[in-house]
Every structure is written in structure tokens, then in C-alpha cells.
Design a protein around this motif. Structure first.
Motif, short mmCIF file in Angstrom:
data_model
loop_
_atom_site.label_atom_id
_atom_site.label_comp_id
_atom_site.label_asym_id
_atom_site.label_seq_id
_atom_site.Cartn_x
_atom_site.Cartn_y
_atom_site.Cartn_z
N GLY A 100 11.02 13.90 8.61
CA GLY A 100 11.40 14.36 9.94
C GLY A 100 10.26 14.91 10.77
N TRP A 101 9.02 14.54 10.44
CA TRP A 101 7.86 15.10 11.12
C TRP A 101 7.85 14.79 12.62
CZ3 TRP A 101 4.62 11.57 13.47
CH2 TRP A 101 4.74 10.24 13.05
N ARG A 102 8.47 13.72 13.04
CA ARG A 102 8.47 13.35 14.46
C ARG A 102 9.23 14.35 15.32
NH1 ARG A 102 8.89 9.05 11.35
NH2 ARG A 102 7.62 7.18 11.73
N GLU A 103 10.21 15.03 14.72
CA GLU A 103 11.08 15.92 15.50
C GLU A 103 10.49 17.33 15.66
OE1 GLU A 103 12.64 13.70 13.07
OE2 GLU A 103 12.73 12.53 14.93
N GLU A 104 9.40 17.62 14.96
CA GLU A 104 8.82 18.97 15.02
C GLU A 104 7.48 18.86 15.76
OE1 GLU A 104 7.26 22.39 14.91
OE2 GLU A 104 6.26 21.20 13.36
N PRO A 105 7.36 19.43 16.98
CA PRO A 105 6.18 19.17 17.83
C PRO A 105 4.85 19.48 17.14
CG PRO A 105 7.90 20.23 19.12
CD PRO A 105 8.37 20.24 17.70
N ARG A 106 4.76 20.58 16.41
CA ARG A 106 3.47 20.95 15.80
C ARG A 106 3.07 19.91 14.74
NH1 ARG A 106 2.40 24.48 11.37
NH2 ARG A 106 0.26 25.31 11.36
N ARG A 107 4.03 19.51 13.94
CA ARG A 107 3.72 18.52 12.90
C ARG A 107 3.41 17.16 13.51
NH1 ARG A 107 8.26 20.07 8.26
NH2 ARG A 107 7.01 21.69 7.23
N ARG A 108 4.14 16.80 14.54
CA ARG A 108 3.89 15.51 15.18
C ARG A 108 2.48 15.49 15.77
NH1 ARG A 108 7.97 11.76 18.54
NH2 ARG A 108 6.47 10.19 19.20
N ALA A 109 2.07 16.58 16.42
CA ALA A 109 0.73 16.64 17.00
C ALA A 109 -0.33 16.54 15.91
CB ALA A 109 0.57 17.93 17.80
N ALA A 110 -0.11 17.24 14.79
CA ALA A 110 -1.07 17.19 13.68
C ALA A 110 -1.17 15.78 13.11
CB ALA A 110 -0.67 18.18 12.59
N ALA A 111 -0.02 15.10 12.95
CA ALA A 111 -0.03 13.74 12.43
C ALA A 111 -0.77 12.81 13.38
CB ALA A 111 1.40 13.26 12.21
N GLU A 112 -0.50 12.94 14.67
CA GLU A 112 -1.12 12.03 15.64
C GLU A 112 -2.63 12.26 15.74
OE1 GLU A 112 1.29 12.57 19.10
OE2 GLU A 112 2.81 11.13 18.41
N THR A 113 -3.09 13.49 15.50
CA THR A 113 -4.53 13.75 15.43
C THR A 113 -5.15 12.94 14.31
OG1 THR A 113 -4.37 15.97 16.38
CG2 THR A 113 -6.27 15.53 14.97
N ARG A 114 -4.49 12.90 13.16
CA ARG A 114 -5.01 12.15 12.02
C ARG A 114 -4.94 10.64 12.27
NH1 ARG A 114 -3.76 16.88 11.43
NH2 ARG A 114 -4.33 18.27 9.72
N PHE A 115 -3.86 10.20 12.92
CA PHE A 115 -3.77 8.77 13.25
C PHE A 115 -4.92 8.36 14.17
CE2 PHE A 115 1.20 9.05 13.14
CZ PHE A 115 1.15 9.28 11.78
N ALA A 116 -5.20 9.20 15.16
CA ALA A 116 -6.27 8.87 16.12
C ALA A 116 -7.62 8.80 15.41
CB ALA A 116 -6.30 9.92 17.24
N ALA A 117 -7.88 9.72 14.49
CA ALA A 117 -9.14 9.71 13.76
C ALA A 117 -9.25 8.46 12.89
CB ALA A 117 -9.24 10.97 12.90
N ALA A 118 -8.15 8.09 12.25
CA ALA A 118 -8.17 6.89 11.40
C ALA A 118 -8.46 5.64 12.24
CB ALA A 118 -6.83 6.75 10.67
N ARG A 119 -7.80 5.53 13.37
CA ARG A 119 -8.04 4.36 14.23
C ARG A 119 -9.48 4.33 14.73
NH1 ARG A 119 -2.51 5.63 16.03
NH2 ARG A 119 -1.14 3.93 15.33
N ALA A 120 -10.03 5.50 15.07
CA ALA A 120 -11.41 5.56 15.54
C ALA A 120 -12.39 5.15 14.44
CB ALA A 120 -11.73 6.96 16.06
N ALA A 121 -11.97 5.31 13.17
CA ALA A 121 -12.83 4.93 12.04
C ALA A 121 -12.67 3.46 11.67
CB ALA A 121 -12.50 5.80 10.83
N GLY A 122 -11.83 2.73 12.41
CA GLY A 122 -11.67 1.31 12.15
C GLY A 122 -10.47 0.96 11.30
N TYR A 123 -9.57 1.90 11.11
CA TYR A 123 -8.35 1.63 10.36
C TYR A 123 -7.24 1.20 11.32
CZ TYR A 123 -10.15 3.68 6.03
OH TYR A 123 -10.88 3.95 4.89
N GLU A 124 -6.30 0.39 10.80
CA GLU A 124 -5.14 0.00 11.61
C GLU A 124 -3.86 0.23 10.81
OE1 GLU A 124 -5.59 -4.08 12.62
OE2 GLU A 124 -5.12 -4.82 10.62
N LEU A 125 -2.79 0.51 11.52
CA LEU A 125 -1.51 0.78 10.88
C LEU A 125 -1.03 -0.43 10.10
CD1 LEU A 125 0.96 2.69 10.53
CD2 LEU A 125 1.91 1.60 12.58
N LEU A 126 -0.63 -0.21 8.85
CA LEU A 126 -0.04 -1.27 8.04
C LEU A 126 1.47 -1.12 7.97
CD1 LEU A 126 -0.17 -3.66 6.09
CD2 LEU A 126 -0.63 -2.03 4.24
N VAL A 127 1.95 0.06 7.57
CA VAL A 127 3.40 0.23 7.40
C VAL A 127 3.71 1.72 7.27
CG1 VAL A 127 3.35 0.10 4.85
CG2 VAL A 127 5.39 -0.64 6.10
#
Length: 294
Positions: A100-127
Motif C-alpha cells: 500500500g505504499w502508493r497511498e501514503e504520501p511520504r512512502r510514495r515520495a521516497a519510492a519515487e526518489t529511488r525510481f528516479a535514481a535507478a532510471r538515471a543510472a540506466g535501469y528500466e522498469l521490468l515488473v
């Protein structure tokens, strides 16, 4: 902004890894996980940890299998990207998140920070996947009696079944392997994983009708973290009859009879039929996991 220092850790300074805030509960997620000190790396700014990552592998692996812990301080996406980009290993990245991380703003922001860093490092979403954790207080439904579940010593039987199962699959990792090298590659990767698990080969089961017609396979297993549903698969010609429920229930009973204090499992969020079977058998979602590929 001061220069970034990226370094691997060792046994002498491993505690440095734990100095970053933990809004996504990674410490609890990995309380059973064994990480080698030299497979953990940190990014420091002014001596303060602003990003950290831990690579993981089995006890006999000489190279890591994946990155399964990655944290980035707020505003330090570039540091997190550099930490991943400069690592000596380019393997799949797994981000385990609270249910349920999407429903909690602080956790969602923290997750999206990590997603952005991963994409900047050349990673892409698999699943994205659901993670389940069954414990005895949840109970199990009665074993269905439509099928006969028997051991099968011949790997060729499982390889043939896996090729047929993966010829029509919803699993993102299997589809990735098929895209890379065909159905047999996907099947062999599954077979290699089952052999890599420390659980007995004798646990593997083929499910057949009373007349002896093979319907599917299930693999009760232990991975290095404990008992798990290794694999559930129904042959394409037998789908549409709810047999995955029978296989999952039998697999869970098998592990429970072996004394499992818990049973872990996972399925892709998009695999709606399998997710429904997990709910019906009584496996609660404990966490979610987002997989990125390099």
C-alpha cells in the motif's frame, strides 16, 4: 554542493551502512537477509551517507544475483544514480516496498526518489510484484482431491513441462528470457533456479489426473531466506479449470507438513488469476517489489 565519495564497505566500517534514514522499512525487510560487507556500497557527501546499496547472492555465489537494497536521501537522486552506475556489477535491481505504499504520501515520495535514481543510472522498469507471507495462524483450505501429486526424478520431464508452460505465460521474467533466447532458455533458467535452491530435489512434484494425464508442476522450495512457493505452473491445455489453486494449495500443505514456520511467495501484479488464487488459499500480501533491469 561538495564532491561525492563512493566506496565499498568492509567488516570494519559496515555500521556506516545503517546511518541513512529508513522511510521504507528496509531494515525490517532484510532482517533475515545476509549481505556480504564488500557487496555493500555507499555514497558520502561531507562524510554523511546520502545513498546506499547492497548486492545479494547465495552463500556459494561468486558474483551477486541482484541489488536488493537501495536507498537514496531526499534530493540525492544523482548520488544514487552514480552509486549504481559505478558499481562493478550490472544486475537486476529489486526495490521492496511496504504494502500500500502508493497511498501514503511520504512512502510514495521516497519510492519515487529511488525510481528516479535507478532510471538515471540506466535501469528500466521490468515488473511490479506482490510478495506474500503465510504463517500457520492463517490456516490452509483442505487439499483438493482432483489431482495426484507425485515426485519425478527426471529433469527432462520438468524441462518439457516448463517449455509448454512458458509458451503461454504472463510472467515478466519468463517473457524477458523468451525474448532473449526463446522458450527453452526461459525453461532452463527456471530449472537452474530450482537446482540453486538449497531444498531437496525430491520435493519437486508433477500433478496428474487420476487417469495419469499430466496437468502441471509445483515446486515446494527453500531459498536462502527460508521456505517458499518455488513455482506453480499449469500446462496450457489444462488451463481454465482452476488447477493452479489445486497446485498452490498442495504446495503450501507440503511445506507446512515439513514444519515451515512461514511460507514466502510472489507473483506479478498483472497476473490477476494467480493473485486471486493466493487470496483464496489465504496468503496475505506482506510487501510489494518493483523490479528494474539494467
Amino acid at each position: 554542493m561538495t564532491d561525492l565519495v563512493i566506496r565499498a564497505l568492509d567488516d570494519g566500517d559496515a555500521a556506516l551502512f545503517d546511518t541513512l534514514p529508513d522511510p521504507l522499512g528496509q531494515q525490517d525487510t532484510h532482517r533475515r537477509t545476509r549481505h556480504r560487507a564488500d557487496w555493500r556500497r555507499v555514497a558520502l557527501r561531507d562524510g554523511r551517507v546520502v545513498a546506499r546499496a547492497a548486492w545479494w547472492g547465495g552463500p556459494d555465489d561468486t558474483e551477486p544475483v541482484n541489488v536488493n537494497w537501495f536507498d537514496v536521501a531526499e534530493g540525492e537522486e544523482a548520488a544514487g544514480a552514480e552509486l549504481l552506475r559505478t558499481a562493478p556489477w550490472r544486475v537486476e535491481l529489486e526495490l521492496t516496498l511496504p504494502s500500500g505504499w502508493r497511498e501514503e504520501p511520504r512512502r510514495r515520495a521516497a519510492a519515487e526518489t529511488r525510481f528516479a535514481a535507478a532510471r538515471a543510472a540506466g535501469y528500466e522498469l521490468l515488473v511490479e510484484r506482490y510478495l506474500y507471507r503465510w504463517t500457520p495462524e492463517h490456516g490452509l483450505p483442505a487439499r483438493p482431491t482432483r489431482l495426484r501429486h507425485t515426485p519425478e526424478p527426471d529433469d527432462a520431464v520438468f524441462l518439457d513441462a516448463l517449455c509448454r508452460i512458458h509458451s503461454a505465460t504472463l510472467d515478466a521474467h519468463a517473457l524477458l528470457a523468451i525474448d532473449k533466447g526463446g522458450v527453452e532458455l526461459a525453461a532452463r533458467e527456471e530449472l537452474d533456479f530450482f537446482h540453486w535452491c538449497p531444498s531437496p530435489r525430491e520435493w519437486w512434484r508433477v500433478a496428474r489426473t487420476p487417469e495419469g494425464d499430466p496437468v502441471g508442476i509445483h515446486i515446494p522450495a527453500h531459498n536462502p531466506s527460508g521456505p517458499c512457493i518455488g513455482f506453480i505452473g499449469v500446462l496450457p491445455e489444462h488451463r481454465g479449470h482452476g488447477y493452479a489453486y489445486d497446485l498452490l494449495t498442495e504446495c503450501a500443505h507440503f511445506l507446512a507438513d515439513e514444519g515451515a514456520p512461514f511460507i514466502a511467495a510472489a507473483t506479478d501484479r498483472g497476473n490477476f488469476p494467480m493473485a486471486a488464487h493466493f487470496r483464496k488459499v489465504g496468503f496475505p500480501v506482506s510487501r510489494e517489489r518493483v523490479h528494474f533491469r539494467p
